[in-house]
Motif scaffolding. Structure first.
Motif, PDB file in Angstrom:
ATOM      1  N   ILE A   1      44.744  69.795 108.287  1.00 26.14           N
ATOM      2  CA  ILE A   1      44.906  70.447 109.302  1.00 26.14           C
ATOM      3  C   ILE A   1      45.419  71.633 108.036  1.00 26.14           C
ATOM      4  O   ILE A   1      46.876  72.162 107.213  1.00 26.14           O
ATOM      5  CB  ILE A   1      46.046  70.787 110.299  1.00 26.14           C
ATOM      6  CG1 ILE A   1      46.185  69.896 111.519  1.00 26.14           C
ATOM      7  CG2 ILE A   1      46.660  71.807 111.314  1.00 26.14           C
ATOM      8  CD1 ILE A   1      44.579  69.697 111.895  1.00 26.14           C
ATOM      9  N   ASP A   2      44.967  72.971 108.205  1.00 23.18           N
ATOM     10  CA  ASP A   2      45.737  74.637 107.217  1.00 23.18           C
ATOM     11  C   ASP A   2      46.039  75.068 108.228  1.00 23.18           C
ATOM     12  O   ASP A   2      46.228  75.794 108.630  1.00 23.18           O
ATOM     13  CB  ASP A   2      44.737  75.451 106.941  1.00 23.18           C
ATOM     14  CG  ASP A   2      44.319  76.236 106.255  1.00 23.18           C
ATOM     15  OD1 ASP A   2      45.797  76.554 106.166  1.00 23.18           O
ATOM     16  OD2 ASP A   2      43.890  77.016 105.954  1.00 23.18           O
ATOM     17  N   VAL A   3      47.757  74.322 108.088  1.00 23.32           N
ATOM     18  CA  VAL A   3      48.659  75.358 108.115  1.00 23.32           C
ATOM     19  C   VAL A   3      48.801  76.532 107.665  1.00 23.32           C
ATOM     20  O   VAL A   3      49.580  77.442 108.161  1.00 23.32           O
ATOM     21  CB  VAL A   3      49.957  74.384 108.177  1.00 23.32           C
ATOM     22  CG1 VAL A   3      49.652  73.704 109.360  1.00 23.32           C
ATOM     23  CG2 VAL A   3      50.827  74.335 106.866  1.00 23.32           C
ATOM     24  N   ALA A   4      48.337  77.522 106.893  1.00 20.88           N
ATOM     25  CA  ALA A   4      49.341  78.247 105.606  1.00 20.88           C
ATOM     26  C   ALA A   4      48.063  79.710 106.175  1.00 20.88           C
ATOM     27  O   ALA A   4      48.906  80.480 106.041  1.00 20.88           O
ATOM     28  CB  ALA A   4      48.861  77.752 104.245  1.00 20.88           C
ATOM     29  N   SER A   5      47.418  79.098 106.254  1.00 25.54           N
ATOM     30  CA  SER A   5      46.444  81.145 106.425  1.00 25.54           C
ATOM     31  C   SER A   5      45.763  81.557 107.983  1.00 25.54           C
ATOM     32  O   SER A   5      45.095  82.351 107.851  1.00 25.54           O
ATOM     33  CB  SER A   5      45.024  80.469 105.881  1.00 25.54           C
ATOM     34  OG  SER A   5      43.993  79.573 106.321  1.00 25.54           O
ATOM     35  N   GLY A   6      46.856  80.361 108.873  1.00 27.77           N
ATOM     36  CA  GLY A   6      46.859  81.301 110.496  1.00 27.77           C
ATOM     37  C   GLY A   6      47.667  82.758 110.363  1.00 27.77           C
ATOM     38  O   GLY A   6      48.347  82.743 109.551  1.00 27.77           O
ATOM     39  N   GLU A   7      47.318  83.497 111.371  1.00 28.88           N
ATOM     40  CA  GLU A   7      48.650  84.818 111.591  1.00 28.88           C
ATOM     41  C   GLU A   7      49.863  84.228 111.673  1.00 28.88           C
ATOM     42  O   GLU A   7      50.916  84.915 111.629  1.00 28.88           O
ATOM     43  CB  GLU A   7      48.099  85.559 112.444  1.00 28.88           C
ATOM     44  CG  GLU A   7      46.993  86.615 111.952  1.00 28.88           C
ATOM     45  CD  GLU A   7      46.194  87.662 113.307  1.00 28.88           C
ATOM     46  OE1 GLU A   7      46.292  87.248 114.550  1.00 28.88           O
ATOM     47  OE2 GLU A   7      45.063  87.250 113.248  1.00 28.88           O
ATOM     48  N   LYS A   8      49.894  83.432 112.618  1.00 28.21           N
ATOM     49  CA  LYS A   8      51.705  83.073 113.156  1.00 28.21           C
ATOM     50  C   LYS A   8      51.916  82.536 111.717  1.00 28.21           C
ATOM     51  O   LYS A   8      51.432  81.663 110.737  1.00 28.21           O
ATOM     52  CB  LYS A   8      51.373  81.974 114.034  1.00 28.21           C
ATOM     53  CG  LYS A   8      51.046  82.600 115.720  1.00 28.21           C
ATOM     54  CD  LYS A   8      52.078  83.703 116.471  1.00 28.21           C
ATOM     55  CE  LYS A   8      50.802  84.239 117.037  1.00 28.21           C
ATOM     56  NZ  LYS A   8      51.917  84.868 117.892  1.00 28.21           N
ATOM     57  N   PRO A   9      52.947  82.535 111.549  1.00 28.97           N
ATOM     58  CA  PRO A   9      54.476  81.684 110.802  1.00 28.97           C
ATOM     59  C   PRO A   9      53.316  80.322 110.838  1.00 28.97           C
ATOM     60  O   PRO A   9      54.004  79.391 112.104  1.00 28.97           O
ATOM     61  CB  PRO A   9      55.366  81.466 110.930  1.00 28.97           C
ATOM     62  CG  PRO A   9      55.537  82.855 113.022  1.00 28.97           C
ATOM     63  CD  PRO A   9      54.075  82.842 112.918  1.00 28.97           C
ATOM     64  N   LEU A  10      54.427  79.717 109.168  1.00 23.57           N
ATOM     65  CA  LEU A  10      53.475  78.436 109.766  1.00 23.57           C
ATOM     66  C   LEU A  10      54.598  77.225 110.532  1.00 23.57           C
ATOM     67  O   LEU A  10      54.070  76.493 110.439  1.00 23.57           O
ATOM     68  CB  LEU A  10      54.037  78.166 108.091  1.00 23.57           C
ATOM     69  CG  LEU A  10      53.499  76.682 106.863  1.00 23.57           C
ATOM     70  CD1 LEU A  10      53.580  76.946 106.078  1.00 23.57           C
ATOM     71  CD2 LEU A  10      55.095  75.973 106.798  1.00 23.57           C
ATOM     72  N   GLU A  11      55.904  77.624 110.341  1.00 24.37           N
ATOM     73  CA  GLU A  11      56.285  77.158 111.364  1.00 24.37           C
ATOM     74  C   GLU A  11      56.071  76.490 112.143  1.00 24.37           C
ATOM     75  O   GLU A  11      56.007  75.042 112.647  1.00 24.37           O
ATOM     76  CB  GLU A  11      57.942  77.193 111.338  1.00 24.37           C
ATOM     77  CG  GLU A  11      58.907  76.873 112.179  1.00 24.37           C
ATOM     78  CD  GLU A  11      60.599  77.208 112.354  1.00 24.37           C
ATOM     79  OE1 GLU A  11      60.832  78.340 111.628  1.00 24.37           O
ATOM     80  OE2 GLU A  11      61.419  76.178 112.905  1.00 24.37           O
ATOM     81  N   GLU A  12      55.484  77.684 113.109  1.00 23.58           N
ATOM     82  CA  GLU A  12      54.718  77.512 114.279  1.00 23.58           C
ATOM     83  C   GLU A  12      53.522  76.839 114.548  1.00 23.58           C
ATOM     84  O   GLU A  12      53.699  75.813 115.360  1.00 23.58           O
ATOM     85  CB  GLU A  12      54.792  79.272 115.541  1.00 23.58           C
ATOM     86  CG  GLU A  12      54.455  78.523 116.791  1.00 23.58           C
ATOM     87  CD  GLU A  12      54.022  79.914 117.037  1.00 23.58           C
ATOM     88  OE1 GLU A  12      55.118  81.255 116.418  1.00 23.58           O
ATOM     89  OE2 GLU A  12      52.899  80.183 118.232  1.00 23.58           O
ATOM     90  N   LEU A  13      53.267  76.637 113.452  1.00 23.72           N
ATOM     91  CA  LEU A  13      51.793  75.829 113.842  1.00 23.72           C
ATOM     92  C   LEU A  13      52.348  74.357 113.224  1.00 23.72           C
ATOM     93  O   LEU A  13      51.623  73.748 114.128  1.00 23.72           O
ATOM     94  CB  LEU A  13      50.862  76.590 112.666  1.00 23.72           C
ATOM     95  CG  LEU A  13      50.135  77.919 112.972  1.00 23.72           C
ATOM     96  CD1 LEU A  13      49.874  78.594 111.235  1.00 23.72           C
ATOM     97  CD2 LEU A  13      49.600  78.606 113.639  1.00 23.72           C
ATOM     98  N   VAL A  14      52.776  73.994 112.189  1.00 26.38           N
ATOM     99  CA  VAL A  14      53.282  72.372 111.755  1.00 26.38           C
ATOM    100  C   VAL A  14      54.072  72.550 113.007  1.00 26.38           C
ATOM    101  O   VAL A  14      53.658  71.388 113.160  1.00 26.38           O
ATOM    102  CB  VAL A  14      54.157  72.728 110.454  1.00 26.38           C
ATOM    103  CG1 VAL A  14      55.140  71.738 110.561  1.00 26.38           C
ATOM    104  CG2 VAL A  14      53.992  73.454 109.779  1.00 26.38           C
TER     105      VAL A  14
END
Lengths: 339, 339
Positions: free
Chosen positions: A5-18
């Motif tokens: 999972i690429d958690v670095a390149s979305g628009e939402k903060p990394l925290e939310e994605l992780v």
């Protein structure tokens, strides 16, 4: 099953994605995650979460391909971009599939260059499920190939059929061609050629031309075949119209006190509808026909969207759809890539 | 102003269509009607209505081109079909424009064969206004020409600009090209060619590529240029999505008593929204670039839709848009038809 999972390149903060990704673990014991992004930031977020530590691995990188960056440029010059690292984990058989909510063009390019096409596949199409009244259907290509030949599109039909059988569990999926009229003779020069070709495919339950209003309003089709340009136009028109209707409703509601009250009482209805129409539910598209799973998320993918994406990745990979596609393409008699 | 109305070939009963058309007379004293259809039936309906008898004329015919009939066949063999008779009234200068809610292909064919193109016009496009949040914009071609060359589409841009200036009263309309991304380099082989051509048109305020979600959600464009295939796909996707959202809302509302009550309190909101999104409000499309007015209605045009269509015909014809198009095409430097 291992999912990168690429958690670095979305628009939402990394925290939310992780946190979204990790939340999926509780719902499916077969999933392990490899999170790609800044190790320190990911570790910090994970330290606050409850989960089985053996099931989550981290791969560090600080490089990302930006939303507005040219995909070709990014892929060429940023060898350690998060999306490329995630795709490479699939290539190296460390993961079964990867997901990125970042730059769509870069995600497609990373999938094609790192994972590569299945034997015989000409152009991998993006497929996605879409809501219709009382259910869902699927459509491809949603935007990976903007210039398509009839040969590509015949392959799309075969691949879409496998997807509908194994992912949507439809026994003999009805395959239709996106068009502006349902009569056999309708369409432009391209669709007429493709129509003729699809009619000759004996192993496909081809039901003819499908208009976009019919496919959304009624239960008339399971797989809609389109070129990537038209598929993407349809996707973005659905998104725009749904947002327009909801915004208009909100504005109308505010005009008088009775409807304000009515609107409050209907809040759960709107929330439910929003979740059904939102890209967090239907938005993760899958690039079919590769030697591994490649999943493209909306830039706006939220934590909930990330969790759904992870669970959908499992659903797709567990159904062994790509494995089946190579065989079905061969059996179908469709023209195949030979070089 | 004399308007010819085909009241015989819509899906709704003749009575509803006749009364709808006649209702427009009270709102605009400059309009006279010529109703085309079965004289006896029309007379019977009119006998029950209140209106100025001098302002309504009838032309009798019993022939219609059916919704599912081949337009080419109908036009060739049914010389007295209601839609052809209505178009002929424009050709013979008895009417300034005609409207039909019947077979779209037959209406377009009747307009082209009977009324004919303005000097220089290559392919007359269908234009329609569409709702966006807080206003409306226009889009062409909505389906008259499914296979378009860049030359046709440059002409569409010029014609759309005239329409937006004179019909929507926008001083310097922003013209965009329908596409799947907003960057200059986006799109398929066709849109790239058209983009380049539009950029060179100095007299047009060309703002680049427009994505369908943006054009519906925000105030970013006034005229959207597309080929007839994509324009029609967008139109039908909007229709299908709006219906899907409304149907989903209705189903959700029924799930619990509180939201049922809320739904009742919001009824005026839904009615208002329905009228804003319905084809009765935005659905009458105009075939631009002819020697007279040609107006294409949705088959489902209701009495209210018919009244709106009549009032919109006046608005269009009064703005002398076709008259202006011939001159603007010449001034714009766009390639023109010379044969």
């Amino acid at each position: 099953m291992n999912l990168a999972i690429d958690v670095a390149s979305g628009e939402k903060p990394l925290e939310e994605l992780v946190l979204g990704a990790v939340n999926a673990l509780a719902e499916n014991n077969d999933i392990n995650l490899i999170l790609v992004g800044n190790e320190k930031s990911i570790t910090k977020v994970l330290s606050k979460a409850k989960y089985d530590h053996k099931r989550v691995d981290i791969r560090h990188t600080d490089e990302i391909i930006d939303m507005n960056e040219s995909p070709a440029n990014g892929i060429k010059h940023k060898k350690n971009a998060s999306v490329l690292m995630a795709a490479r984990l699939v290539k190296d058989k460390e993961a079964d599939g990867f997901f990125s909510p970042g730059n769509t063009g870069a995600t497609l390019a990373a999938a094609l260059t790192e994972i590569g096409r299945l034997k015989g596949v000409m152009r991998p199409p993006l497929i996605s499920t879409l809501p219709k009244f009382g259910g869902e259907f699927c459509m491809l290509d949603m935007g990976a190939n903007v210039d398509c030949t009839p040969d590509y599109m015949v392959q799309f039909a075969v691949m879409g059929r496998v997807f509908a059988k194994r992912y949507l569990k439809i026994e003999n999926p009805r395959v239709g061609l996106l068009n502006i009229g349902e009569e056999d003779s309708k369409g432009n020069a391209d669709t007429k050629k493709i129509f003729e070709r699809l009619q000759k495919m004996k192993k496909i339950n081809f039901i003819g031309n499908i208009e976009p209003n019919d496919m959304l309003k009624s239960d008339c089709v399971d797989v809609v075949v389109a070129d990537g340009f038209d598929g993407n136009i349809v996707l973005k028109t659905i998104e725009g119209t749904a947002a327009l209707v909801v915004n208009m409703l909100k504005a109308e509601v505010k005009k008088n006190p009775v409807s304000v009250m009515g609107g409050l009482m209907m809040k759960p209805v709107f929330t439910n509808l929003k979740s059904k129409m939102s890209s967090d539910s239907y938005g993760s598209a899958i690039l079919l026909g590769l030697n591994g799973g490649a999943f493209v998320g909306h830039g706006k993918t939220s934590g909930v969207g990330m969790k759904n994406a992870v669970l959908n990745m499992y659903r797709f990979l567990d159904a062994k759809i790509n494995e089946k596609i190579a065989k079905e393409l061969y059996d179908s008699g469709a023209k195949r890539r030979i070089f």
